[in-house]
Design an enzyme around this catalytic site. Structure first.
Site, PDB file in Angstrom:
ATOM      1  N   TYR A   1       7.239  46.614  44.077  1.00 27.66           N
ATOM      2  CA  TYR A   1       8.262  47.012  45.234  1.00 27.66           C
ATOM      3  C   TYR A   1       6.800  47.528  46.704  1.00 27.66           C
ATOM      4  CZ  TYR A   1      11.599  50.074  48.529  1.00 27.66           C
ATOM      5  OH  TYR A   1      12.660  50.273  49.228  1.00 27.66           O
TER       6      TYR A   1
ATOM      7  N   LYS B   1      34.219  38.560  31.275  1.00 25.31           N
ATOM      8  CA  LYS B   1      33.414  37.191  31.519  1.00 25.31           C
ATOM      9  C   LYS B   1      31.800  37.391  31.896  1.00 25.31           C
ATOM     10  CE  LYS B   1      34.777  33.328  32.164  1.00 25.31           C
ATOM     11  NZ  LYS B   1      35.514  32.009  31.888  1.00 25.31           N
TER      12      LYS B   1
ATOM     13  N   GLU C   1      36.681  32.611  39.158  1.00 28.32           N
ATOM     14  CA  GLU C   1      38.450  32.977  38.187  1.00 28.32           C
ATOM     15  C   GLU C   1      39.186  33.862  38.462  1.00 28.32           C
ATOM     16  OE1 GLU C   1      38.202  33.340  33.231  1.00 28.32           O
ATOM     17  OE2 GLU C   1      36.404  32.290  34.974  1.00 28.32           O
TER      18      GLU C   1
ATOM     19  N   ASP D   1      39.101  28.226  35.033  1.00 31.67           N
ATOM     20  CA  ASP D   1      40.333  28.300  34.250  1.00 31.67           C
ATOM     21  C   ASP D   1      40.758  26.801  34.954  1.00 31.67           C
ATOM     22  OD1 ASP D   1      40.526  30.928  34.553  1.00 31.67           O
ATOM     23  OD2 ASP D   1      40.837  30.900  36.638  1.00 31.67           O
TER      24      ASP D   1
ATOM     25  N   ASN E   1      37.553  28.459  26.599  1.00 32.36           N
ATOM     26  CA  ASN E   1      36.186  27.993  27.957  1.00 32.36           C
ATOM     27  C   ASN E   1      35.327  28.451  27.168  1.00 32.36           C
ATOM     28  OD1 ASN E   1      39.394  27.769  28.698  1.00 32.36           O
ATOM     29  ND2 ASN E   1      39.355  28.952  30.454  1.00 32.36           N
TER      30      ASN E   1
END
Length: 398
Positions: A55, A110, A152, A178, A337
């Site tokens: 950081y 997913k 999706e 899909d 899928n």
């Protein structure tokens, strides 16, 4: 709320009786507060010097390097392994248009699959947008934060325009799972089903019921793989025909480009007579035993409507089907899928692929089919849990 797994409170799903997955889902999601969390890549105890480097002040130098050369983004940030899983909730599997809030648990699911099967980080995002233009603009504006975009559960036909325009405007992979994940797995299953039945895929007579997102992509990929096969597409009113003035542009393009046979006045039952293959991405119970009996010998039936298929496997088998696939995990040959997309994205991210092409999809289907060394009627595609599957597919996405 604790987000650490407590074995004593985890639901038991190992009994012989059929589990109540609705109740188990409620318990698990409530127990963990969803399915996803972020984690540090550097898991060693952090020193003060390392914190200053990760950081401020050290990170300012990294930001300057990326600002001067945006190609370094993948080198210095998690975009090298990060996918945005995006939906508007307009076509959630089995549920339809349930809106963005209802879609978020599915998008988390997913993301879980990405992480579990391919060790890919992902962020579930749901969009409360009213128009195609809003969806496209929103994704374009956030795309710099990611290494790839997984679309999706967007409804057809809008999903075609959304994906096509994003693919043209972004320099990272955009993949509507899909459509294309389904198509890849269907082609892989069909390649091996033809090995089992002795059929020549080049000369197949194929009927696809349901020409939406998945059906369109399946037809296009099958025709790409086997240009001489014959494909009839059917909807609620029968086979698609150019005489139908109500067809949307996406369906009409399939006829104009010769992907689908122009078949006026043809019902699903008519189309299935002497057909070698039925692929259903439509609705429960639309195919009867008599329809399967009318098909060619050693026919292949992929009844993928989920959870209730177009025809149940035992009925299709009794009617003479030689190979049967469904979308369910409790029957052999589940067309899922998740067999394809983790490996496709793994390869795209690892190899710096900017766009997933038809060649990539064909290669993924071939790799998936080859993963089954000796196909049988009960196994034309591998189990989703096969070790090394995602890596095998990733290797061909170059």
């Amino acid at each position: 709320m604790s987000h650490h797994k407590n074995p004593d409170s985890t639901p038991d799903i190992t009994s012989d009786t059929t589990p109540d997955y609705d109740e188990i889902a409620v318990q698990l999601h409530r127990q963990f507060g969803g399915k996803m969390a972020t984690a540090l890549r550097d898991t060693t105890p952090m020193t003060r010097h390392e914190l200053s480097a990760y950081y401020t002040p050290g990170v300012g130098h990294i930001s300057s390097l990326v600002a001067d050369d945006p190609s370094k983004l993948r080198e210095f940030t998690w975009t090298n392994n990060l996918v945005a899983v995006i939906s508007d909730g307009s076509a959630v599997l089995g549920l339809g248009d349930i809106g963005p809030a209802g879609a978020l648990p599915v998008m988390e699911g997913k993301a879980l699959l990405f992480k579990y099967f391919a060790n890919i980080d992902s962020v579930p995002i749901v969009l409360d947008c009213d128009t195609t233009e809003e969806i496209i603009e929103t994704i374009q504006r956030i795309a710099v934060s990611f290494g790839a975009i997984n679309l999706e559960d967007f409804a057809a036909p809008q999903c075609f325009e959304i994906e096509n325009r994003l693919r043209k405007s972004l320099s990272i992979p955009v993949f509507h799972d899909d459509q294309h994940g389904t198509a890849v797995v269907v082609l892989a299953a069909l390649i091996n089903a033809c090995k089992v039945t002795g059929k020549d895929i080049a000369g197949l007579r194929i009927v696809i019921a349901g020409i939406g997102a998945a059906g369109t992509a399946i037809a296009r990929l099958l025709k790409e793989y086997a240009p001489d096969c014959s494909i009839i597409g059917t909807g609620r009113s029968g086979a698609l025909s150019s005489a139908d003035t109500t067809l949307n542009a996406a369906k009409r393009a399939l006829l104009d480009e010769g992907i689908l046979v122009d078949a006026a006045d043809t019902s699903l039952a008519d189309a299935l007579v002497d057909a070698d293959v039925f692929i259903g991405v439509s609705a429960p119970g639309t195919v009867t035993e008599d329809m399967v009996r009318s098909m060619a010998a050693d026919c292949i039936v992929m009844a993928l409507s989920n959870p209730i298929p177009e025809i149940y496997p035992d009925v299709a088998r009794a009617a003479g089907a030689a190979v049967i696939c469904t979308g369910r995990s409790d029957f052999p040959n589940q067309v899922n899928n998740a067999l394809a997309f983790p490996g496709i994205f793994r390869g795209a991210l690892d190899n710096g692929v900017q766009q997933i092409t038809e060649a990539h999809k064909l290669a993924a289907a071939a790799a998936l089919a080859d993963f089954v060394e000796q196909p049988t009627a009960e196994q034309v595609i591998p189990s989703i849990f096969e070790p090394g599957l995602a890596d095998a597919i990733a290797q061909v996405i170059v």
